[in-house]
Write an enzyme that holds these catalytic residues in place. Structure first.
Site, PDB file in Angstrom:
ATOM      1  N   THR A  94      45.115  47.622  43.659  1.00  0.00           N
ATOM      2  CA  THR A  94      44.779  46.253  43.272  1.00  0.00           C
ATOM      3  C   THR A  94      44.608  45.458  44.549  1.00  0.00           C
ATOM      4  O   THR A  94      45.577  45.213  45.279  1.00  0.00           O
ATOM      5  CB  THR A  94      45.883  45.633  42.407  1.00  0.00           C
ATOM      6  OG1 THR A  94      45.984  46.365  41.181  1.00  0.00           O
ATOM      7  CG2 THR A  94      45.554  44.174  42.080  1.00  0.00           C
ATOM      8  N   LYS A 169      40.910  42.840  36.767  1.00  0.00           N
ATOM      9  CA  LYS A 169      42.352  43.055  36.940  1.00  0.00           C
ATOM     10  C   LYS A 169      43.068  41.758  37.286  1.00  0.00           C
ATOM     11  O   LYS A 169      44.111  41.429  36.706  1.00  0.00           O
ATOM     12  CB  LYS A 169      42.594  44.099  38.034  1.00  0.00           C
ATOM     13  CG  LYS A 169      44.065  44.285  38.436  1.00  0.00           C
ATOM     14  CD  LYS A 169      44.898  44.882  37.319  1.00  0.00           C
ATOM     15  CE  LYS A 169      46.388  44.963  37.678  1.00  0.00           C
ATOM     16  NZ  LYS A 169      46.695  45.972  38.673  1.00  0.00           N
ATOM     17  N   LYS A 244      51.873  39.234  44.160  1.00  0.00           N
ATOM     18  CA  LYS A 244      50.673  39.702  44.870  1.00  0.00           C
ATOM     19  C   LYS A 244      49.421  39.456  44.031  1.00  0.00           C
ATOM     20  O   LYS A 244      48.415  38.923  44.520  1.00  0.00           O
ATOM     21  CB  LYS A 244      50.804  41.192  45.181  1.00  0.00           C
ATOM     22  CG  LYS A 244      49.520  41.831  45.711  1.00  0.00           C
ATOM     23  CD  LYS A 244      49.595  43.349  45.691  1.00  0.00           C
ATOM     24  CE  LYS A 244      48.223  43.958  45.949  1.00  0.00           C
ATOM     25  NZ  LYS A 244      48.245  45.438  45.869  1.00  0.00           N
TER      26      LYS A 244
END
Length: 300
Positions: A94, A169, A244
């Protein structure tokens, strides 16, 4: 059809994913900087290479699962001269959208196909082979890579061109961060109003408050037995990883000129939570931080 696959990054997610590729009959050669990660993967049938170049030398497919965009780009640059033309590169990390797009350019420069394919489902999904993959890249690359991804997940969604997987995502996880914060706040409020956890769950889970953060990952012990709340908030999906992803969403929003006020607030909450030493706690443990902020020190 079996493939010779190099898997770079054998950590908590990558190790089980590589093991599932072995179980599907593929030849998998892995590499990781940490010897304990290599040892764990080797026990699952992954052949361990001494160097990254050795891992990818004979590979038809290279999968990377790494912490951040800078790591992905560094690895892809390092391996570029060792790859056979036509090799398929799949990044399951990611990372930010711009780094993902740059990685696609690097692959094209050495006549390789590429996909950005971040995952949802956490360590449990990685071990069970039930991950969801959000995939960006050209149709030809997707057609080539779909069977590889199916060996590691149960839902594969082609979201569009280069970087589209990463875009999907971070949007998805911004929703997740926001809804979990809302569910945690609702339970803290319910406690102060005298509601039992089960009563609030029974109402909200069958009413308009229903969401994944409630019905699958309920942040209080009891109503959902598989929730990390029943295991002292052991992740699962660590708060530091949620932070994050929320930071990535805010960076993307700033670059795109989008206003994401709820996403920004969720990012701030998880930043405060992590600063209090809770980055390795499951992200649903935010409820304890909110209790303290509300003057309540213990759960129901």
């Amino acid at each position: 059809m079996t493939s010779c696959i190099a898997f770079i990054g054998l950590g908590n997610m990558g190790g089980p994913m590589a093991a599932n590729l072995v179980q599907a009959g593929h030849q998998v050669k892995g590499y990781d900087l940490l010897s304990q990660s290599c040892d764990a993967a080797a026990q699952k049938g992954v052949a361990i290479a001494d160097t990254i170049s050795a891992a990818v030398k004979e590979a038809d497919v290279v999968v990377t699962m790494l912490p951040a965009g800078k790591h992905v780009l560094a690895v892809w640059r390092e391996i570029s001269q060792a790859l056979k033309p036509g090799t398929l590169l799949i990044d399951c990390s990611t990372i930010d959208v711009e780094s993902a797009r740059e990685a696609h350019v690097l692959a094209k420069e050495v006549s390789c196909l590429s996909l950005d394919a971040p995952v949802s489902g956490g360590t449990v999904g990685a071990a069970a082979g039930t991950l969801t993959f959000m995939v960006g890249g050209e149709e030809a690359a997707f057609q080539r890579g779909e069977a590889i991804l199916q060996a590691m997940g149960k839902r594969i969604v082609h979201c569009g061109g280069a970087g589209a997987g990463q875009a999907a995502k971070i949007c998805n996880n911004m929703i997740l961060g926001i809804t979990m914060a809302g569910v945690c706040e609702a339970f803290v409020l319910g406690e102060k109003l005298g509601l039992s956890h089960q009563a609030l769950f029974d109402v909200a889970s069958t009413s308009s408050g229903q969401c994944w953060s409630l019905t699958t990952y309920c942040p209080v012990p009891g109503p959902v037995p598989t929730s990390p709340a029943n295991n002292a908030y052991k992740p699962g999906f660590a708060a530091g990883l949620m932070l994050k992803d929320l930071r990535l969403s805010q960076e993307a929003a700033a670059a795109a000129g989008a206003t994401t006020q709820m996403g920004a607030r969720a990012a701030a909450l998880y930043e405060d939570f992590s600063k209090h030493g809770q980055g390795d706690t499951d992200f649903s443990g935010l409820i304890n931080f909110l209790r303290e902020a509300s003057g309540r020190q213990s759960s129901e």
